[in-house]
Design a protein around this motif. Structure first.
Motif, PDB file in Angstrom:
ATOM      1  N   ALA A 222       0.833  -1.205   0.000  1.00 21.16           N
ATOM      2  CA  ALA A 222       0.000   0.000   0.000  1.00 21.16           C
ATOM      3  C   ALA A 222       0.868   1.256   0.000  1.00 21.16           C
ATOM      4  CB  ALA A 222      -0.922  -0.004   1.214  1.00 21.16           C
ATOM      5  N   LEU A 223       1.927   1.235   0.796  1.00 24.51           N
ATOM      6  CA  LEU A 223       2.802   2.408   0.862  1.00 24.51           C
ATOM      7  C   LEU A 223       3.638   2.559  -0.398  1.00 24.51           C
ATOM      8  CD1 LEU A 223       4.042   2.265   4.574  1.00 24.51           C
ATOM      9  CD2 LEU A 223       1.995   3.328   3.613  1.00 24.51           C
ATOM     10  N   LEU A 224       3.897   1.446  -1.086  1.00 23.47           N
ATOM     11  CA  LEU A 224       4.677   1.500  -2.326  1.00 23.47           C
ATOM     12  C   LEU A 224       3.816   1.861  -3.532  1.00 23.47           C
ATOM     13  CD1 LEU A 224       6.946  -1.628  -1.759  1.00 23.47           C
ATOM     14  CD2 LEU A 224       7.740   0.738  -1.987  1.00 23.47           C
ATOM     15  N   GLY A 225       2.517   1.993  -3.336  1.00 21.02           N
ATOM     16  CA  GLY A 225       1.647   2.462  -4.411  1.00 21.02           C
ATOM     17  C   GLY A 225       0.839   1.391  -5.108  1.00 21.02           C
ATOM     18  N   ASP A 226       1.015   0.112  -4.745  1.00 17.95           N
ATOM     19  CA  ASP A 226       0.230  -0.955  -5.379  1.00 17.95           C
ATOM     20  C   ASP A 226      -0.953  -1.294  -4.469  1.00 17.95           C
ATOM     21  OD1 ASP A 226      -0.751  -3.060  -6.835  1.00 17.95           O
ATOM     22  OD2 ASP A 226       1.180  -4.061  -7.082  1.00 17.95           O
ATOM     23  N   THR A 227      -1.929  -0.391  -4.441  1.00 16.41           N
ATOM     24  CA  THR A 227      -3.058  -0.527  -3.525  1.00 16.41           C
ATOM     25  C   THR A 227      -3.913  -1.738  -3.849  1.00 16.41           C
ATOM     26  OG1 THR A 227      -3.088   1.890  -3.406  1.00 16.41           O
ATOM     27  CG2 THR A 227      -4.968   0.729  -2.479  1.00 16.41           C
ATOM     28  N   SER A 228      -4.129  -2.028  -5.129  1.00 18.20           N
ATOM     29  CA  SER A 228      -4.983  -3.159  -5.494  1.00 18.20           C
ATOM     30  C   SER A 228      -4.384  -4.478  -5.016  1.00 18.20           C
ATOM     31  CB  SER A 228      -5.214  -3.185  -7.001  1.00 18.20           C
ATOM     32  OG  SER A 228      -3.983  -3.341  -7.694  1.00 18.20           O
ATOM     33  N   ALA A 229      -3.079  -4.646  -5.197  1.00 17.68           N
ATOM     34  CA  ALA A 229      -2.421  -5.871  -4.723  1.00 17.68           C
ATOM     35  C   ALA A 229      -2.479  -5.949  -3.200  1.00 17.68           C
ATOM     36  CB  ALA A 229      -0.975  -5.926  -5.202  1.00 17.68           C
ATOM     37  N   ALA A 230      -2.278  -4.808  -2.534  1.00 19.35           N
ATOM     38  CA  ALA A 230      -2.337  -4.779  -1.073  1.00 19.35           C
ATOM     39  C   ALA A 230      -3.716  -5.210  -0.580  1.00 19.35           C
ATOM     40  CB  ALA A 230      -2.005  -3.382  -0.565  1.00 19.35           C
ATOM     41  N   ARG A 231      -4.764  -4.679  -1.192  1.00 16.29           N
ATOM     42  CA  ARG A 231      -6.124  -5.032  -0.789  1.00 16.29           C
ATOM     43  C   ARG A 231      -6.405  -6.509  -1.077  1.00 16.29           C
ATOM     44  NH1 ARG A 231      -9.531  -3.973   2.843  1.00 16.29           N
ATOM     45  NH2 ARG A 231      -9.376  -1.706   2.469  1.00 16.29           N
ATOM     46  N   GLU A 232      -5.969  -6.986  -2.218  1.00 14.03           N
ATOM     47  CA  GLU A 232      -6.187  -8.391  -2.586  1.00 14.03           C
ATOM     48  C   GLU A 232      -5.541  -9.321  -1.558  1.00 14.03           C
ATOM     49  OE1 GLU A 232      -4.491 -11.477  -5.980  1.00 14.03           O
ATOM     50  OE2 GLU A 232      -4.469  -9.313  -6.382  1.00 14.03           O
ATOM     51  N   ILE A 233      -4.312  -9.037  -1.176  1.00 16.54           N
ATOM     52  CA  ILE A 233      -3.593  -9.894  -0.221  1.00 16.54           C
ATOM     53  C   ILE A 233      -4.220  -9.777   1.162  1.00 16.54           C
ATOM     54  CG2 ILE A 233      -1.364 -10.189   0.953  1.00 16.54           C
ATOM     55  CD1 ILE A 233      -0.137  -9.300  -1.819  1.00 16.54           C
ATOM     56  N   TRP A 234      -4.605  -8.564   1.554  1.00 16.82           N
ATOM     57  CA  TRP A 234      -5.227  -8.381   2.869  1.00 16.82           C
ATOM     58  C   TRP A 234      -6.541  -9.165   2.952  1.00 16.82           C
ATOM     59  CZ3 TRP A 234      -9.456  -7.064   5.594  1.00 16.82           C
ATOM     60  CH2 TRP A 234      -9.287  -6.684   6.930  1.00 16.82           C
ATOM     61  N   ASP A 235      -7.371  -9.049   1.929  1.00 15.83           N
ATOM     62  CA  ASP A 235      -8.667  -9.738   1.946  1.00 15.83           C
ATOM     63  C   ASP A 235      -8.495 -11.256   2.014  1.00 15.83           C
ATOM     64  OD1 ASP A 235     -10.007  -7.345   1.848  1.00 15.83           O
ATOM     65  OD2 ASP A 235     -10.365  -7.396  -0.316  1.00 15.83           O
TER      66      ASP A 235
ATOM     67  N   ALA B  98      -4.990   0.086   7.757  1.00 13.44           N
ATOM     68  CA  ALA B  98      -4.944   1.546   7.874  1.00 13.44           C
ATOM     69  C   ALA B  98      -4.187   2.146   6.693  1.00 13.44           C
ATOM     70  CB  ALA B  98      -4.278   1.945   9.193  1.00 13.44           C
ATOM     71  N   GLY B  99      -3.035   1.549   6.342  1.00 13.54           N
ATOM     72  CA  GLY B  99      -2.290   2.028   5.185  1.00 13.54           C
ATOM     73  C   GLY B  99      -3.061   1.874   3.891  1.00 13.54           C
ATOM     74  N   ILE B 100      -3.762   0.745   3.759  1.00 15.28           N
ATOM     75  CA  ILE B 100      -4.544   0.507   2.543  1.00 15.28           C
ATOM     76  C   ILE B 100      -5.703   1.502   2.440  1.00 15.28           C
ATOM     77  CG2 ILE B 100      -6.005  -1.164   1.354  1.00 15.28           C
ATOM     78  CD1 ILE B 100      -4.307  -3.383   2.707  1.00 15.28           C
ATOM     79  N   LEU B 101      -6.402   1.708   3.547  1.00 11.44           N
ATOM     80  CA  LEU B 101      -7.527   2.646   3.541  1.00 11.44           C
ATOM     81  C   LEU B 101      -7.074   4.066   3.219  1.00 11.44           C
ATOM     82  CD1 LEU B 101      -9.419   1.300   6.684  1.00 11.44           C
ATOM     83  CD2 LEU B 101     -10.244   1.218   4.319  1.00 11.44           C
ATOM     84  N   GLU B 102      -5.941   4.461   3.755  1.00 13.82           N
ATOM     85  CA  GLU B 102      -5.413   5.798   3.444  1.00 13.82           C
ATOM     86  C   GLU B 102      -5.098   5.906   1.960  1.00 13.82           C
ATOM     87  OE1 GLU B 102      -4.575   9.635   3.861  1.00 13.82           O
ATOM     88  OE2 GLU B 102      -5.279   8.376   5.541  1.00 13.82           O
ATOM     89  N   ALA B 103      -4.522   4.849   1.395  1.00 12.39           N
ATOM     90  CA  ALA B 103      -4.222   4.854  -0.034  1.00 12.39           C
ATOM     91  C   ALA B 103      -5.493   4.875  -0.865  1.00 12.39           C
ATOM     92  CB  ALA B 103      -3.372   3.640  -0.393  1.00 12.39           C
ATOM     93  N   GLU B 104      -6.576   4.312  -0.317  1.00 16.13           N
ATOM     94  CA  GLU B 104      -7.864   4.307  -1.030  1.00 16.13           C
ATOM     95  C   GLU B 104      -8.648   5.596  -0.811  1.00 16.13           C
ATOM     96  OE1 GLU B 104      -8.733  -0.537  -0.862  1.00 16.13           O
ATOM     97  OE2 GLU B 104      -9.572   0.798   0.663  1.00 16.13           O
ATOM     98  N   GLY B 105      -8.122   6.527  -0.015  1.00 17.49           N
ATOM     99  CA  GLY B 105      -8.795   7.793   0.228  1.00 17.49           C
ATOM    100  C   GLY B 105      -9.802   7.763   1.360  1.00 17.49           C
TER     101      GLY B 105
END
Length: 853
Positions: free
Chosen positions: A632-645, A667-674
């Motif tokens: 999420a912090l590196l900018g790949d939010t979709s991959a972060a969300r996929e792995i988290w889910d 928290a990092g993913i949600l911030e990246a998602e706005g």
């Protein structure tokens, strides 16, 4: 798709071959003869040198050889399309048309197939300096005692030519070769380890394996799975068959037999097979010796299969029948799980012929071993099929546990076991699951008096692990110590205990003490042959824990790369599928720590996909949550969300440490998602968990994240400052300094950019030489006048590291090998006293003119 054998896809790797030096000798008029076994890369090396010579303006005369032409006088020269070849057909004692020109460079591959007339002509003209020869000769394997007879041998015998002997690839060279290949770039670490294992030092096998795996991946298939079944009609399959054809009949028979009893102990194997042949196959790299005292043996699966097709099936079957009969006749006084599995397989297929029926207790024991092996190999349906052939018993036993385990895997949910069944049957860590661990922990902590037998080290360690995952630190350490002090505790239990205690200390910020305890786990993570230690799964879980601890404490993880290679090859050689899943976990952590979002996402996705067939330890969830946050912090939010889910399952989230990691990651993913307010709420909940658990380091991380998200109070900064003093190592003070810069307005305005400041791939703001300046919270500026004594190349590499480039990027940028870059980084760190690669980059500072994208 580009061929794996093109120069665009591969580079020359190996200390035994230096194309630049060879080219220089040839330009100076010196001949070179390269000698190597099949698959050593002779042809590729000659092609590389030819290209370099042509680039310099030379026009080499290339002579092609062949078995058909070898019996025809001057047959190779007549077949050559180059008109200069006709001048070489003159009698060797007569001047040719080449004498008035500079020496002609003649390149001959497979020169051992030259006809005698051409060989004599070339030799004579080399003596007269009319030609300069670059030749490659195929030699038999010196390990098999084979020699070669070449008509060009006179050249190096009299100093006219330099002889260069090529050797097999080392493990590091094999990985370097794969890393440098454009074809292999999409392949994950587990697949690369499998390729190195299958290549066995052969460049030809390695290049074809890479090409085969890359094609499988491009077709949407798992390359690791495809490497277990290679069609004989493929180029890779043809090479494997050719390799098996090189073996003598006895060697092929022994290899085929060992291929049927994978994992057999050395002492059991030599009961039935010639010891010299077994040792010879080990030295050839066709049988992997897992080391440690038991010396489990694993035949090269693909070459063993090809060897079995060469052998008479009756001979191999007769050996296997003898193994089964001898084990049964011993009445259980000696037992081999590998032979027991063969017994169960043959009985299931209906082709087991014994003079007398086996005892029912021995047969059931063999079926238990076979069912356990099938479960370990992610084949639960096979385990249930074996169990169906077992004779009935009056009371439940180990086989019932294996059936429950297999059924749970097939149904897609974890099974629940009583602690007594757990303590008697789950001998291996790989059987541990969250539910069983929780039951064991509760019984160990609250119901010790109700157990039907004393607690074993396994139950104590399970209790310690469960307490650790629930962030009950004192209980975890107490039960780990009890396991160590248990009368039946062994070296592996002691090392597991040390790991639990070290992780408890590490996540609480007691880094110095954790480092001392972790020294006790070093033997677990080494790969020295015949050294006693945990199995591959245990070692990789320990390494994942260490990598997590390093990242939480701000320590660079690049040093874990060598461990990735060594452990990967061991797991791949034993075809340990679960260990390879954990290798993907460790690789994801390392890539995340280096700031490589693509590599981290690839490895994490494969860890999830390949791990579906296993019930993994909760440490899998902790690991992947940290990777998701980094993505999420590196900018790949979709991959972060996929792995988290995929990771946030109910069975995993029941553990407090997993929930904490999940909250920080989300928290990092949600911030990246706005979704800023949701990110703040997750951070506050994670902070409450850390504070209730009495974890200073995780509390400091939570407070910093709250500050970065703009949700801090003056009291939060006061608490962070007071906590930072109690945390050993650099991280507490670094988090406090970053937080102060945020509150003073000296940091980026974006909350996500502020979170990125503390990413494991960033250079630390407070390096070791600036410790004495902590009171002023002033970070050491780049290049603070330290007399480093660095060479120009070391400084250049350190500056590129300061700009955020990893070793592979630096190697590509400077046209160096990755190993060369790693060596320069190490030397530079030693000269300036930097504890990590990131600290080196901070101390030296970036170049004045930054590189362009």
């Amino acid at each position: 798709m580009e061929s794996a054998n093109t120069t665009a896809a591969w580079v020359v790797v190996g200390a035994d071959r230096d194309p630049d030096t060879m080219c220089a000798r040839i330009r100076a008029g010196g001949s070179v003869v390269v000698v190597g076994t099949p698959g050593s890369g002779r042809s590729f090396l000659l092609d590389h040198i030819r290209t370099a010579l042509e680039r310099d303006g030379h026009a080499p005369l290339v002579i092609r050889t062949g078995r058909t032409l070898s019996s025809v006088p001057f047959g190779c020269l007549e077949a050559a399309p180059d008109t200069r070849a006709a001048d070489l057909r003159e009698a060797p004692d007569r001047p040719s048309g080449l004498t008035d020109t500079d020496p002609v460079i003649v390149i001959v591959d497979d020169a051992d197939l030259l006809d005698s007339d051409t060989a004599r002509s070339l030799t004579a003209r080399a003596y007269r300096k009319e030609v300069v020869i670059l030749a490659a000769i195929a030699a038999g394997s010196p390990r098999l005692g084979e020699s070669f007879d070449s008509p060009l041998a006179d050249l190096w015998a009299h100093g006219i030519a330099q002889r260069i002997d090529l050797r097999d690839l080392t493990v590091d060279e094999a990985f370097d070769l794969i890393d440098a290949s454009t074809t292999a770039r999409p392949l994950d670490k587990a697949t690369r380890a499998k390729i190195v294992s299958l290549a066995g030092g052969s460049r030809a096998l390695l290049t074809e394996a890479v090409s085969y795996a890359a094609q499988a991946r491009d077709a949407g298939r798992d390359p690791l799975t495809c490497l277990r079944e290679v069609p004989p009609t493929s180029r890779f399959g043809e090479l494997l068959i050719a390799r098996a054809a090189e073996l003598s009949g006895p060697h092929a028979e022994v290899l085929a037999t060992l291929g049927r009893v994978a994992g057999i102990e050395f002492v059991d194997a030599i009961r039935f097979l010639p010891e010299d042949d077994v040792e010879e196959l080990i030295s050839l790299g066709l049988v992997f010796d897992a080391g440690v005292p038991s010396r489990h043996l694993f035949a090269h699966p693909l070459i063993a299969r090809a060897a079995s097709r060469r052998c008479h099936d009756g001979e191999v079957r007769a050996r296997l029948d003898l193994m089964v009969r001898r084990m049964l006749d011993a009445g259980g006084s000696w037992w081999s799980e590998a032979i027991a599995c063969e017994l169960a397989r043959r009985r299931h297929r209906g082709d087991l012929e014994l003079e007398t029926p086996p005892r029912e207790d021995l047969l059931r024991r063999a079926i238990v071993d076979a069912a356990r092996a099938a479960n370990d190999d992610a084949q639960p349906a096979v385990a249930i099929a074996y169990a169906a052939t077992a004779p009935p018993v009056e009371r439940p036993d180990h086989l019932d546990i294996e059936v429950q385990h297999a059924s749970a895997l097939l149904e897609g949910h974890p099974s629940r076991h009583a602690v007594d069944a757990f303590s008697t049957s789950f001998r291996r860590e790989r059987r541990l699951d969250p539910d069983a661990a929780g039951v064991a922990a509760e019984c160990a902590i609250q119901q010790r008096g109700r157990l039907s037998r004393p607690l074993s080290p396994l139950v104590l360690l399970t209790a310690a692990n469960a307490a650790l995952l629930d962030m009950r630190w004192s209980i975890a350490e107490a039960y780990a110590r009890c396991a160590t002090e248990h009368p039946t505790s062994d070296a592996t239990s002691a090392k597991e205990s040390a790991f639990v205690r070290a992780m408890s200390l590490c996540v609480r910020g007691r880094l110095d003490r954790a480092s001392q305890v972790l020294a006790g786990t070093d033997a677990v993570t080494t790969t020295t042959p015949r050294q006693e230690g945990a199995d591959a799964v245990g070692r990789l879980i320990v390494l994942c824990g260490r990598a997590l601890g390093m990242q939480v404490n701000g320590i660079e993880v690049e040093s874990m790369r060598d461990r990735l290679r060594r452990e990967g090859v061991r797991a791949a050689a034993a075809d340990d599928r679960l260990a390879l899943v954990w290798l993907n976990h460790l690789a994801a952590l390392v890539f995340a720590g280096l700031g490589d979002a693509g590599g981290a996402a690839r490895e994490a996705r494969l860890a999830l996909i390949r791990g579906e067939s296993f019930r993994l330890s909760p440490w899998s969830s902790v690991t992947l949550m940290y990777v998701a946050r980094a993505l999420a912090l590196l900018g790949d939010t979709s991959a972060a969300r996929e792995i988290w889910d995929a990771t946030a399952t109910p069975s995993a989230m029941r553990f407090t440490l997993v929930r904490h990691a999940a909250l920080m990651a989300e928290a990092g993913i949600l911030e990246a998602e706005g979704r800023h307010q949701d990110a703040v709420k997750r951070t506050r909940t994670a902070l409450e968990i850390a504070e209730l658990a009495g974890t200073p380091l995780l509390t400091a991380w939570g407070l910093y994240q709250a500050v970065a998200l703009g949700d801090s109070t003056e009291n939060d900064m006061t608490r962070l400052s007071s906590i930072a003093i109690t945390i050993e190592g650099e991280m507490g003070e670094t988090l406090r300094t970053w937080a102060q810069q945020i509150t003073s307005g000296a940091a980026p305005e974006s909350p996500l950019d502020r979170l990125r400041l503390a990413g494991p791939w960033t250079a630390p703001l407070v390096p070791a030489p600036a410790r004495r300046a902590r009171e002023h919270a002033i970070p050491l500026p780049p290049g603070t006048g330290i007399d480093t004594g660095l060479t120009r190349r070391e400084r250049e590499i350190a500056q590129l590291a300061a700009e955020g480039m990893n070793n592979r990027e630096i190697a590509e940028h400077l046209y160096l090998s990755v190993r060369t870059v790693e060596s320069h980084v190490y030397q530079a760190r030693m000269k300036v006293g930097a504890r990590s690669r990131r600290e080196l980059g901070r101390m030296i500072g970036p170049r004045q003119t930054r590189r362009t994208a």
